[in-house]
Every structure is written in C-alpha cells, then in structure tokens.
Motif scaffolding. Structure first.
Motif, short mmCIF file in Angstrom:
data_model
loop_
_atom_site.label_atom_id
_atom_site.label_comp_id
_atom_site.label_asym_id
_atom_site.label_seq_id
_atom_site.Cartn_x
_atom_site.Cartn_y
_atom_site.Cartn_z
N GLY A 11 25.50 80.14 -27.48
CA GLY A 11 24.50 79.53 -28.35
C GLY A 11 23.42 78.77 -27.60
N HIS A 12 23.58 78.61 -26.29
CA HIS A 12 22.60 77.87 -25.48
C HIS A 12 21.46 78.80 -25.07
N VAL A 13 20.24 78.27 -25.03
CA VAL A 13 19.09 79.03 -24.55
C VAL A 13 18.87 78.67 -23.09
N ARG A 17 14.62 80.68 -22.38
CA ARG A 17 14.27 82.06 -22.70
C ARG A 17 15.45 82.91 -23.17
N TYR A 18 16.61 82.76 -22.52
CA TYR A 18 17.74 83.67 -22.77
C TYR A 18 18.78 82.98 -23.66
N ARG A 19 18.90 83.45 -24.91
CA ARG A 19 19.87 82.87 -25.84
C ARG A 19 21.22 83.56 -25.64
N GLU A 21 24.76 84.81 -26.48
CA GLU A 21 25.38 85.14 -27.76
C GLU A 21 26.89 85.28 -27.68
N ALA A 35 23.28 88.47 -24.12
CA ALA A 35 22.24 87.49 -24.43
C ALA A 35 21.02 88.18 -25.00
N THR A 38 14.49 86.03 -25.69
CA THR A 38 13.67 85.64 -26.83
C THR A 38 12.20 85.92 -26.60
#
Length: 653
Positions: A11-13, A17-19, A21, A35, A38
């Motif tokens: 859940g961290h970005v 830029r990269y979330r 998952e 990931a 975004t």
C-alpha cells in the motif's frame, strides 16, 4: 495469517511513483512485489533490497549492476529493468512484470518434462544468455528459479545480480563462491572464476533436471554437492528415465562436462547444437512421456533461497486458497403436473389439495397477496435496471494530466459540475490534474459533481542548518523538518567542536522531498600528532599528553622492559600517529628490567656457549682472539644477574 498483512510496504507509494500492491517472492537479499507505476499506469515488478543490507556497499553495487546489465541487453527473453532508485531506507529496481510462474514451480508440480517441452524452455534461455555472452557478460546464477514462464508461454531469464564482465574477477572475496551450489561449474568452485562456459554448464544441469525431474548431484550438505561437481560427471538422463534419446544424453554430457574446454564456448554455440539435436529427433522421441511426478520433491533443493508466495489465479477474489467467488445461481423450478397452476412464490412444502376443488378455498385466497408482492418485486427490479441504464447516469471523462482549465472545460462539456481540491504530487506537473473522483470511466449521475485534484507540484522541505549542533540534536532537527538522518562520517576540524556537525549533504537550505536522507559530517576535533612519551616518568608523560590535547590512560598491568621502573615502557598509539583532540593514549608502565642469572659458559665451545646464553634470554656477541673455538672469558660472570634481553660478550680462542 497472511504474512503480506504485516509487510509495511504493501500500500506504500515508493519514491512517489510506485504503489506496492502485493508481495510475489522473498529471497535472501530482496523482496519482489507487484506494483503499479502511477506515472505510466502500468503494472510492474518491484525488487526491493532488504533494508538491513542497504548499508552494505557490495549488495548495493550488485543491485545497480543488475539494473545496468539488464538494460544493456534489452533482449525479449531477458526480464527488462525500467528504473533503479532509492527511497529513504529502500533501494529498488523497477522491472518488467511477468504474469506466470518459474521453471522451479513447473518442476515442483509436474516433475520431469517431455523432451519437446524441455527444449522449448531451454532454447529461449540460451537465446537470452547468448545475448549476454555476445555483450561480454556472464550471468553466473542460472537455475530454475531464475527462469520465468509467462501465462502467454514466453520464457524470460531474470536476476542478473551476479553478472560480471568477462575477464573481471568473479569471486566476491577470497574463499567465497558466488552462485547456487547445484548449478556451479567445477571451475567456479575450484578457482572462484567463471566465463561463458560456466553458464553453459548450469544450462546442462538444468536440462538434466527438466528431463529427469531431479538434480544430477544430491547430498545432505552443500559441501557434498560441491564435491560431486568436482569429482563426478553429470550422469546420462536416460539412466534415470529409460527411453530418452541418445542425442539428449550427448547434449547433457557435452554442455555439463567437468572440463570447460569440452563444453560449447558460449550459449550461442550451445543453442545451435540444441536446435540440431531437435531436428535429429523424431516426434516420438520428442514427445516421450516422462515417469509420473519423477523427482517432484527432489527438485526443490534446500539451497534455493527464494520463497514463492501463493499467487491468486487471474479473475479470482481474495478468498483463501484462491477459491472462485460464489455467484447467485438460478435453480430450476419443479415440474408442474398438466392443468395444475404453479405454486406461488414463497409457498411451503405442504400437501396440495386434490379433487375437483383443486386451487379453490382459503389456501388459494391467502396466496393472492404473496403473488402480487412477488410480481411487484420483480417489476421494481426491472424498473430499477431501466433507471440505472437510462439517461440518469453517464461516465466520468478522462482528465488526468490536463491543465486545471482544460479539465474544467472537459467536465462541463460532459454536462457535469466540478469541484477543485489541491495536493502535492511528485509525478504530476504543478497546475495539472493528478486524479479525479469518480475516476475515469466510472458511473456518475448526469447532474453529478466531479472532484478534480490539481497538483501543487512536488512537496519539498528545506534542509535545516545544523552546523555546530551536537549530533543527537542535529538528528532531532532533521527529523522535525520531515527528513531522515542519514550516514554519519567523521573528519578532523579545528573550527568545530568534537562531536558537533561540520556540514550536511544536501547542504543547509536545500529543498528536498520529505523523507529524504541527509548525510552528516561530524567533527573529530583538531588533528593532533601524538608525542613520544616512552622513557618518561608516568606523571610527566600524562602531563605532556594533556598539554597536547589528548587524554592519558594507564594500562592496569606493568611489564618488564629496558626502561627504569615507573617510567613509560610503551604507548598506544605510538609516536607520530595522528589522533583527534580528546582521543585517549594508553600508557604501559615499566617494572624495570627482568633480571636473570647469567650461565657460566667459560670452557665451552662457541656454539654451545651461544645456545646456552640465548636460551637464558640474552643476546650474544662473540670476540675471537685465536681460532681454537673455546670460550675463555665473558662480559658478565657466570651466576651474576643481568637484564633479560641484554647483550653478553664472550671471548673465544
């Protein structure tokens, strides 16, 4: 419990830029996540080094080398690396996401493969390695875990973290062997070096494993496996799976030969041989059925460190075990006898009335309201569906990355209202739309309002000026500013007090993204040359060191020495060493000379006398008057005492 629930990165970005998952796999050096980029709106694999290893330069270098090597190859059978960077305590690679499994998963589930399937996997692997070899690179860690098989059938080679240029030193340090023991070539084990033929050897071992379902060398410990690599040839696959073609035995024997000179020179040459073997085999030989589940357990060796986490099958929900979501099912109604009306909705299972009065009476009258209610319920559902699908709703237009004015116009042209919200964004230019609510393509009432979140540009905080502050205070001020205290280095400084900050990197006043690490340089105090105090009385030595800006400390044990008792026998650090102001110099005080009895050597031969004196702890000097070789005098008489280590002179005639 699902371990991913405890993973702080889910859940961290990352890097704005990269979330992150979900977690895909965990290894000894890094964790791989699924990931979303975004910025480009694409799914990728994010390989994040374990935070505990970030301080180790060799591991970070390996990470960066993997990114550069894969980017340099740009081959369809090599997992692409898109980006490399760091975010606070995390160092990461952004890589191509391959939806599928590893060759290890296939071997674990199915055991041995048909020869056709084994060659179908081996050929693209060799194509990828051939591109690396032509570029002057050696993979050094070819194994089933690093062969990815996509759901679309594509085969890709991953993990170029151990790659080295041909001709470079390929062992990490003396006595170390890089790679996975089941696939190491003998020369890697024996000499710690590898060229393209080491990758060829590993491919031969992998081919054997695909054809038989088991590794060629097995042992209770890695040392036993390494010994077998050095002492035993890889056996013929047909010995484990009777009926395999002799050409396949020869292919394994040549590629996995212990002598590197007997192997193909590189993966390009081996690929040509594999294709020639395929053409020489009949369909029956290519499609020979392997024994069921041969070696399915043996393939998962203990030395393969990557743990593959369960991956949900495409289209499944979050149910444990990957079970498909339960959908509403329409059950068939029971058959109705001719002439008999159907039972009303909600009717029980009581007996039906019989005879000429079937369907009449109080029971039939009581069913009328229930029937009407059921009809109204169905009618309401139909009207609801019509309403939802009528002109009461529309779809939210796409406005991401438009300027605020352009986004307002697009929303208004769609007949919708808009509301503006603002937030910082590291990926979207200031004044452009970063997101909308509802999102693009989502259903919204025709008179609804779309919230447009407009970027205010990257959030930046200013690095505080902590020069002259004590280290603990400087760290506190940096954290209060929204940044992270980073690596600490120390240097001599005459202007800044010992233990206080000299400067930061980035410098004071610089604007950086929140969470950025700030390196600190701390003063060791003034540079001082340590004076020589050996031979001085202990008190005088302490005073001399204090005047020089150093601290004196006396060792608890005294020693015999040539210095007088009570004087300094030795010091640490010694004369001429460089120390910082306030550093400690340890003094060892002398007990005086160690007095020992001198042997009487008069009348002895020269060599006998020398041996006796040296055994007693003395140095010996010889003076010859005549040449008969007998001692007739000595500088200290036998039985007298002299300091151990002093010189005794003997005269020989």
């Amino acid at each position: 419990m699902d371990t991913t629930l405890r993973d702080p990165l889910i859940g961290h970005v990352l890097d704005g830029r990269y979330r992150v998952e979900s977690r895909i796999a965990v290894g000894g050096m890094a964790t791989v996540y699924r990931a979303l980029d975004t910025r480009l709106d694409r799914v990728l694999a994010l390989k994040v080094m374990h935070p505990s290893l970030v301080g180790d330069g060799s591991f970070v270098d390996r990470f960066i080398r993997e990114a550069k090597s894969a980017a340099r190859l740009a081959h369809p059978n090599v997992v692409g690396v898109f980006d490399q960077g760091s975010d606070g305590g995390y160092v990461y690679l952004a890589m191509e996401y391959v939806e599928g499994c590893t060759l290890r998963d296939v071997l674990r589930e199915r055991g041995a493969l048909q020869p056709r399937a084994a060659l179908d996997v081996l050929e693209p692997v060799l194509a990828a390695l051939g591109a690396a070899h032509l570029a002057g690179l050696v993979h050094r860690d070819v194994k089933p875990e690093n062969v990815l098989i996509g759901d679309d059938g594509r085969v890709k080679v991953a993990d170029f973290g151990l790659v080295r240029a041909v001709g470079q030193q390929t062992s990490a340090s003396t006595g170390s062997v890089m790679g996975t023991v089941s696939y190491l070539a003998p020369e890697q084990i024996e000499h710690g070096t590898a060229d393209a033929r080491a990758d060829v050897y590993a491919c031969g071992v992998v081919l054997y494993e695909m054809l038989t379902g088991a590794k060629p060398h097995a042992g209770g410990t890695p040392a036993q496996v390494l010994y077998q690599h050095l002492q035993e040839d890889v056996p013929a696959p047909s010995a484990a799976v009777p009926g395999l073609a002799a050409a396949l035995d020869a292919l394994v024997a040549r590629s996995a030969a212990r002598d590197p000179g007997l192997r193909p020179a590189d993966a390009v040459e081996l690929l040509a041989e594999v294709r020639a073997v395929r053409q020489s085999l009949t369909d029956g030989q290519l499609d020979a059925l392997p024994p069921a589940a041969t070696g399915a357990g043996a393939s998962a060796g203990a030395e393969d460190p990557t743990t593959v986490l369960p991956r949900r099958a495409p289209g499944t929900g979050g149910a444990a075990g990957g079970a498909a979501p339960e959908h509403t099912s329409v059950l068939p109604a029971p058959a109705v006898p001719p002439g008999e009306p159907p039972a009303p909705a909600g009717a029980g299972t009581g007996r039906r009335r019989t005879g000429p009065f079937r369907g009449a009476g109080p029971r039939s009258r009581r069913s009328v309201p229930a029937l009407v209610a059921a009809v109204l319920l169905v009618l309401g559902g139909v009207l609801g569906v019509w309403y939802v699908n009528s002109g009461q709703f529309t779809r939210t237009p796409g406005v991401i990355d438009l300027t605020e004015a352009e986004a307002k116009r697009v929303v208004e042209e769609a007949g919708l209202e808009w509301r503006i919200a603002r937030e910082h964004s590291d990926t979207v230019e200031r004044g452009r739309v970063a997101s909308s609510d509802p999102g693009r393509g989502e259903r919204i009432r025709t008179n609804g309002t779309v919230t447009l979140t407009v970027s205010e540009g990257p959030e930046r905080v200013e690095v505080p000026d902590v020069a002259g502050e004590a280290l603990a205070d400087a760290r506190r001020l940096i954290k209060e500013a929204g940044l992270e205290p980073g690596m600490v280095t120390r240097e001599f400084s005459r202007d800044v007090e010992r233990g206080s900050v000299v400067r930061t990197d980035p410098g004071a006043g610089s604007a950086r993204r929140p969470g950025t690490a700030v390196a600190l340089t701390v003063s060791k105090g003034a540079r001082i040359e340590v004076p020589d105090v050996t031979g001085m009385p202990e008190g005088a030595a302490r005073q001399r060191l204090t005047e020089a800006g150093l601290t004196a400390e006396t060792a608890p044990e005294r020693v015999f020495s040539g210095e007088e008792a009570g004087t300094v026998a030795r010091q640490s650090p010694g004369e001429g060493s460089v120390a910082a102001e306030g550093d400690t110099v340890t003094l060892t005080v002398s007990k005086g000379p160690d007095m020992v009895a001198v042997p009487d050597v008069e009348g002895m031969g020269e060599e006998e006398a020398r041996a006796a004196l040296e055994e007693a702890g003395f140095e010996v000097r010889v003076r010859r008057v005549f040449f008969t070789g007998t001692v007739f005098d000595q500088s200290v008489r036998g039985g007298e005492r002299a300091p151990r280590g002093s010189t005794i002179t003997v005269w020989v005639r």
